[in-house]
Design a protein around this motif. Structure first.
Motif, PDB file in Angstrom:
ATOM      1  N   GLU A  84       0.801  -1.302   0.008  1.00 37.28           N
ATOM      2  CA  GLU A  84       0.122   0.042   0.066  1.00 37.28           C
ATOM      3  C   GLU A  84       0.933   1.322  -0.031  1.00 37.28           C
ATOM      4  O   GLU A  84       0.401   2.413  -0.725  1.00 37.28           O
ATOM      5  N   LYS A  85       2.122   1.062   0.618  1.00 36.78           N
ATOM      6  CA  LYS A  85       2.689   2.464   0.835  1.00 36.78           C
ATOM      7  C   LYS A  85       4.094   2.293  -0.164  1.00 36.78           C
ATOM      8  O   LYS A  85       4.729   3.458   0.135  1.00 36.78           O
ATOM      9  N   GLY A  86       4.367   1.240  -0.744  1.00 38.33           N
ATOM     10  CA  GLY A  86       5.760   0.992  -1.107  1.00 38.33           C
ATOM     11  C   GLY A  86       5.568   0.710  -2.827  1.00 38.33           C
ATOM     12  O   GLY A  86       4.362   0.680  -3.269  1.00 38.33           O
ATOM     13  N   MET A  87       6.619   0.698  -3.629  1.00 39.60           N
ATOM     14  CA  MET A  87       6.562   0.627  -5.023  1.00 39.60           C
ATOM     15  C   MET A  87       6.782  -0.890  -5.278  1.00 39.60           C
ATOM     16  O   MET A  87       7.648  -1.704  -4.823  1.00 39.60           O
ATOM     17  N   VAL A  88       5.697  -1.511  -5.844  1.00 44.50           N
ATOM     18  CA  VAL A  88       5.671  -3.012  -6.251  1.00 44.50           C
ATOM     19  C   VAL A  88       6.320  -2.978  -7.718  1.00 44.50           C
ATOM     20  O   VAL A  88       5.875  -3.060  -8.601  1.00 44.50           O
ATOM     21  N   LEU A  89       7.795  -3.269  -7.615  1.00 42.41           N
ATOM     22  CA  LEU A  89       8.390  -3.288  -8.655  1.00 42.41           C
ATOM     23  C   LEU A  89       8.628  -4.751  -9.406  1.00 42.41           C
ATOM     24  O   LEU A  89       9.244  -4.824 -10.547  1.00 42.41           O
ATOM     25  N   GLY A  90       8.616  -5.838  -8.652  1.00 40.05           N
ATOM     26  CA  GLY A  90       8.839  -7.008  -9.239  1.00 40.05           C
ATOM     27  C   GLY A  90       8.995  -8.157  -8.062  1.00 40.05           C
ATOM     28  O   GLY A  90       8.223  -8.048  -7.277  1.00 40.05           O
ATOM     29  N   GLU A  91       9.532  -9.258  -8.490  1.00 39.26           N
ATOM     30  CA  GLU A  91       9.578 -10.608  -7.791  1.00 39.26           C
ATOM     31  C   GLU A  91      11.074 -10.840  -7.269  1.00 39.26           C
ATOM     32  O   GLU A  91      11.910 -10.747  -8.000  1.00 39.26           O
ATOM     33  N   VAL A  92      11.259 -11.052  -5.863  1.00 42.02           N
ATOM     34  CA  VAL A  92      12.509 -11.376  -5.649  1.00 42.02           C
ATOM     35  C   VAL A  92      13.068 -12.955  -6.268  1.00 42.02           C
ATOM     36  O   VAL A  92      12.219 -13.839  -5.880  1.00 42.02           O
ATOM     37  N   LYS A  93      14.208 -13.006  -6.749  1.00 41.36           N
ATOM     38  CA  LYS A  93      14.475 -14.118  -7.592  1.00 41.36           C
ATOM     39  C   LYS A  93      14.672 -15.215  -6.689  1.00 41.36           C
ATOM     40  O   LYS A  93      15.029 -15.057  -5.580  1.00 41.36           O
ATOM     41  N   SER A  94      14.291 -16.653  -7.075  1.00 41.38           N
ATOM     42  CA  SER A  94      14.552 -17.700  -6.308  1.00 41.38           C
ATOM     43  C   SER A  94      13.763 -17.514  -4.898  1.00 41.38           C
ATOM     44  O   SER A  94      14.334 -18.369  -4.019  1.00 41.38           O
ATOM     45  N   THR A  95      12.533 -17.164  -4.850  1.00 37.46           N
ATOM     46  CA  THR A  95      11.877 -17.289  -3.572  1.00 37.46           C
ATOM     47  C   THR A  95      10.722 -17.961  -3.860  1.00 37.46           C
ATOM     48  O   THR A  95       9.603 -18.192  -3.311  1.00 37.46           O
ATOM     49  N   ASP A  96      10.438 -18.774  -5.104  1.00 39.71           N
ATOM     50  CA  ASP A  96       9.057 -19.406  -5.061  1.00 39.71           C
ATOM     51  C   ASP A  96       9.220 -20.794  -4.277  1.00 39.71           C
ATOM     52  O   ASP A  96       8.138 -21.457  -4.125  1.00 39.71           O
ATOM     53  N   PHE A  97      10.244 -21.113  -3.715  1.00 39.85           N
ATOM     54  CA  PHE A  97      10.307 -22.263  -2.818  1.00 39.85           C
ATOM     55  C   PHE A  97       9.484 -22.187  -1.534  1.00 39.85           C
ATOM     56  O   PHE A  97       8.971 -23.023  -1.121  1.00 39.85           O
ATOM     57  N   ILE A  98       9.256 -20.790  -1.282  1.00 40.58           N
ATOM     58  CA  ILE A  98       8.386 -20.530  -0.027  1.00 40.58           C
ATOM     59  C   ILE A  98       6.969 -19.877  -0.499  1.00 40.58           C
ATOM     60  O   ILE A  98       6.374 -19.328   0.427  1.00 40.58           O
ATOM     61  N   ALA A  99       6.521 -20.275  -1.635  1.00 36.15           N
ATOM     62  CA  ALA A  99       5.341 -19.610  -2.121  1.00 36.15           C
ATOM     63  C   ALA A  99       4.440 -20.204  -1.176  1.00 36.15           C
ATOM     64  O   ALA A  99       3.222 -19.326  -0.872  1.00 36.15           O
ATOM     65  N   GLU A 100       4.172 -21.390  -0.768  1.00 38.27           N
ATOM     66  CA  GLU A 100       3.096 -21.748   0.293  1.00 38.27           C
ATOM     67  C   GLU A 100       2.910 -21.078   1.451  1.00 38.27           C
ATOM     68  O   GLU A 100       1.677 -21.016   2.043  1.00 38.27           O
ATOM     69  N   THR A 101       4.043 -20.380   1.805  1.00 41.30           N
ATOM     70  CA  THR A 101       3.824 -19.837   3.220  1.00 41.30           C
ATOM     71  C   THR A 101       3.651 -18.084   2.902  1.00 41.30           C
ATOM     72  O   THR A 101       3.698 -17.451   4.131  1.00 41.30           O
ATOM     73  N   ILE A 102       3.910 -17.795   1.845  1.00 43.06           N
ATOM     74  CA  ILE A 102       3.644 -16.265   1.576  1.00 43.06           C
ATOM     75  C   ILE A 102       2.011 -15.916   2.069  1.00 43.06           C
ATOM     76  O   ILE A 102       1.209 -16.532   1.593  1.00 43.06           O
ATOM     77  N   PRO A 103       2.106 -14.918   2.811  1.00 48.93           N
ATOM     78  CA  PRO A 103       0.649 -14.548   3.126  1.00 48.93           C
ATOM     79  C   PRO A 103      -0.116 -13.891   2.087  1.00 48.93           C
ATOM     80  O   PRO A 103       0.568 -13.367   1.210  1.00 48.93           O
ATOM     81  N   GLU A 104      -1.673 -13.955   2.210  1.00 51.60           N
ATOM     82  CA  GLU A 104      -2.167 -13.694   1.135  1.00 51.60           C
ATOM     83  C   GLU A 104      -2.417 -12.233   0.456  1.00 51.60           C
ATOM     84  O   GLU A 104      -2.273 -11.841  -0.619  1.00 51.60           O
ATOM     85  N   ARG A 105      -2.003 -11.024   1.577  1.00 47.37           N
ATOM     86  CA  ARG A 105      -1.693  -9.805   1.334  1.00 47.37           C
ATOM     87  C   ARG A 105      -0.591  -9.438   0.233  1.00 47.37           C
ATOM     88  O   ARG A 105      -0.414  -8.506  -0.426  1.00 47.37           O
ATOM     89  N   LEU A 106       0.243 -10.396   0.102  1.00 51.29           N
ATOM     90  CA  LEU A 106       1.249 -10.549  -0.715  1.00 51.29           C
ATOM     91  C   LEU A 106       1.283 -11.338  -1.995  1.00 51.29           C
ATOM     92  O   LEU A 106       2.315 -11.355  -2.834  1.00 51.29           O
TER      93      LEU A 106
END
Length: 610
Positions: A119-141
């Motif tokens: 809401e307050k930051g610039m959503v610029l992209g995706e941190v590389k190689s973080t798809d391994f933790i996809a299941e634990t990423i909260p819904e808001r992100l």
């Protein structure tokens, strides 16, 4: 996954039989004594018995091999995957060899990846190689963006990279570096979209006429309406310089941008310019002085004493005499040089408008895109940046002194090809004010986003003040060296710079405290320059052929001998000015390409619809 080989407080080696490590992958080491340290893969290596070369060098040394054999790996048979892992924080003592290694959950590394929310930051992209933790990423992100991978549009898989623009108050200014085709301009477009989303006023200098946000991509669905949050102005058409508001120093800078000034020319400007001069009054004074210098004092005196002139002529020669008395010592060549530069700027429309449209856009929280030729943008930027920064500074200074002042909002200055505006080693019209903003703008809420293909050519004072640097693919050695000196990129990351894919970027920021590998998201808007120029050529050729075939329709079938008779009608129908040989050549080409057919009869050669 296990720790193998000799370990230090800074880095360890990790091995696995089944998992192929990826660059920038994050791992947790199960060493409870050191509170489960976390690290990032900075180098990877795979080995099997069919390719035994190189095991004595580089990532794998004798200690690693011995450890692998000791914990049950069969060096001769197994596929072994190894990674060098750099710890995020220095350990108090070396990591335990043999310790288990696993992928983290989002909560364990959230503080390393995020400093603010979407809401307050610039959503610029995706941190590389973080798809391994996809299941634990909260819904808001989740579901914040679409990505573009290998020519396909995909959903967000990993942790979003959210740049905390509010932290620029402490760590100001952004540099965007990358060679041609690296995704630099694309990344800059994404940044501008985020500025519009957050309603942060910005002044953008666009030498390539590409910062237009009217074309939408599939990623735009459900996003903000950019059309109401930006406006495009062109120098000479919509905006310009109010000549009467310029100081003598301003005029020197502007004329110097139109063509370098000698000391003699600077003296001419300082001598001839008067406060509150309009363009007309100043240019008339210069023109009259040139005419007076060409005529000479003796001739003017003779004309005035001879009589027989009209009142207007007497006034004119009287003006010449007065100018010669005041400025007769000025060299004619220098005065003519000033006139030429003044005329060039006026011809470009610089003095025919003002900057009210820009001021209104900044006050409205909009992104204002200023377009024009590079040399004209250099001239105009010195005036408009100086004016707006002065207004913002005056407001803040008055507030500190508890005085009444008209509010002027904080704003961001954005430019591509930044080395043209603040070059290293020589002066440019806007360089002094940009250096001042680089050093002091933080206090007044004025920030810079500078993009350039050649960071080596950018002024070093400004480069040093860019606290956040987005580094795309860079090939030139001198630029890589400059980037290494100005960032905390490691030797391994420096080696990767020439091979980064378009859209991949290293973000080195004091706000984050370390370098992160990021893939820029799919932009919500398209650049007018996205079409391949060869596709454009193909389309234009096809369109031309269609126009000619349509023009020929009323004349087909047509005998070759009748081209001369129908030449005027053909040219009128096709809007051409061809002669008979050109029409015959075109008909033959269309037949070769199968768009018309050619038939030979005993009496004539006929051209007809294919």
């Amino acid at each position: 996954m296990q720790v193998v080989g000799v370990t230090t407080q800074h880095e360890v080696h990790v091995a696995s039989k089944t998992h192929k490590f990826r660059m920038n992958e994050m791992l947790v080491i199960e060493d409870d004594e050191l509170f489960k340290p976390k690290g990032e893969v900075v180098e990877t290596f795979s080995y099997n018995r069919y390719i035994p070369m190189g095991m004595d060098k580089g990532l794998v040394d004798r200690d690693v091999l011995e450890t692998l054999e000791a914990i049950g790996y069969d060096i001769g048979q197994d596929d072994i995957h190894l990674a060098k892992v750099r710890l995020f924080e220095e350990a108090q003592k070396p990591i335990q060899t043999g310790a288990a290694v696993r992928h983290p959950e989002f909560s364990e590394i959230e503080h390393l990846l995020l400093t603010t929310g979407p809401e307050k930051g610039m959503v610029l992209g995706e941190v590389k190689s973080t798809d391994f933790i996809a299941e634990t990423i909260p819904e808001r992100l989740q579901g914040l963006m679409l990505m573009h991978e290998q020519g396909k549009t995909t959903a967000q898989q990993g942790v979003p990279f959210i740049f905390d623009i509010r932290a620029m108050q402490q760590y100001p200014h952004i540099g965007v570096f990358g060679g041609s085709g690296s995704g630099k301009s694309f990344g800059l477009r994404v940044m501008l979209e985020e500025l519009m989303k957050l309603k942060i006023p910005a002044l953008v200098f666009d030498p390539h006429f590409e910062m237009n946000f009217s074309g939408k991509t599939e990623a735009h669905k459900g996003q903000v309406d950019y059309d109401s949050r930006y406006e495009v102005v062109q120098i000479g058409r919509d905006v310009g310089v109010d000549f009467s508001a310029l100081s003598t120093r301003d005029i020197e800078r502007l004329l110097g941008a139109a063509g370098s000034l000698t000391e003699s020319m600077v003296n001419v400007v300082q001598t001839l310019h008067k406060k509150k001069d309009s363009y007309q009054s100043f240019s008339d004074r210069v023109a009259n002085l040139i005419e007076a210098l060409d005529m000479g004092k003796q001739k003017i005196d003779g004309m005035l004493h001879d009589g027989g002139m009209s009142r207007d002529e007497i006034a004119r020669y009287g003006t010449f005499k007065k100018l010669l008395d005041q400025f007769g010592s000025l060299p004619p060549s220098s005065v003519k040089g000033i006139q030429w530069r003044l005329h060039r700027l006026n011809q470009a429309g610089l003095f025919q408008q003002n900057i009210r449209a820009i001021e209104h856009g900044i006050h409205s929280g909009k992104l204002v895109v200023v377009q024009g030729a590079v040399w004209l943008l250099q001239v105009f930027s010195s005036y408009v940046i100086g004016t707006l920064y002065s207004k913002r500074r005056s407001y803040k200074d008055a507030k500190l002194q508890q005085q009444q002042a008209q509010f002027f909002p904080p704003f961001v200055i954005v430019t591509d090809e930044a080395h043209n505006f603040a070059p290293k080693g020589f002066d440019a019209p806007a360089k002094s004010v940009l250096k001042e903003i680089a050093q002091e703008g933080r206090k007044y809420g004025t920030f810079l986003i500078f993009a350039t293909q050649r960071p080596t050519l950018l002024d070093e004072t400004i480069t040093a003040q860019l606290n956040s640097k987005f580094v795309f693919r860079t090939v030139r050695g001198t630029d890589i060296q400059t980037i290494k000196e100005e960032t905390d990129l490691t030797a391994e990351e420096g080696k990767r710079l020439p091979y980064l894919r378009s859209g991949d970027v290293f973000v080195s920021s004091a706000i984050i405290g370390r370098t992160m590998a990021v893939r820029i998201r799919l932009a919500h808007s398209t650049s007018p320059h996205t079409m391949n120029p060869f596709d454009e050529l193909e389309q234009m050729n096809a369109a031309d052929d269609e126009e000619i075939i349509a023009a020929l329709a009323d004349f087909l079938p047509m005998a070759e001998m009748h081209v001369m008779q129908k030449l005027d009608a053909l040219n009128k129908q096709a809007s051409k000015a061809w002669d008979v040989s050109e029409w015959k050549e075109e008909l033959e080409r269309l037949c070769r390409e199968g768009k018309l057919k050619k038939e030979k009869t005993p009496f004539a050669t006929l051209y007809d619809q294919a």
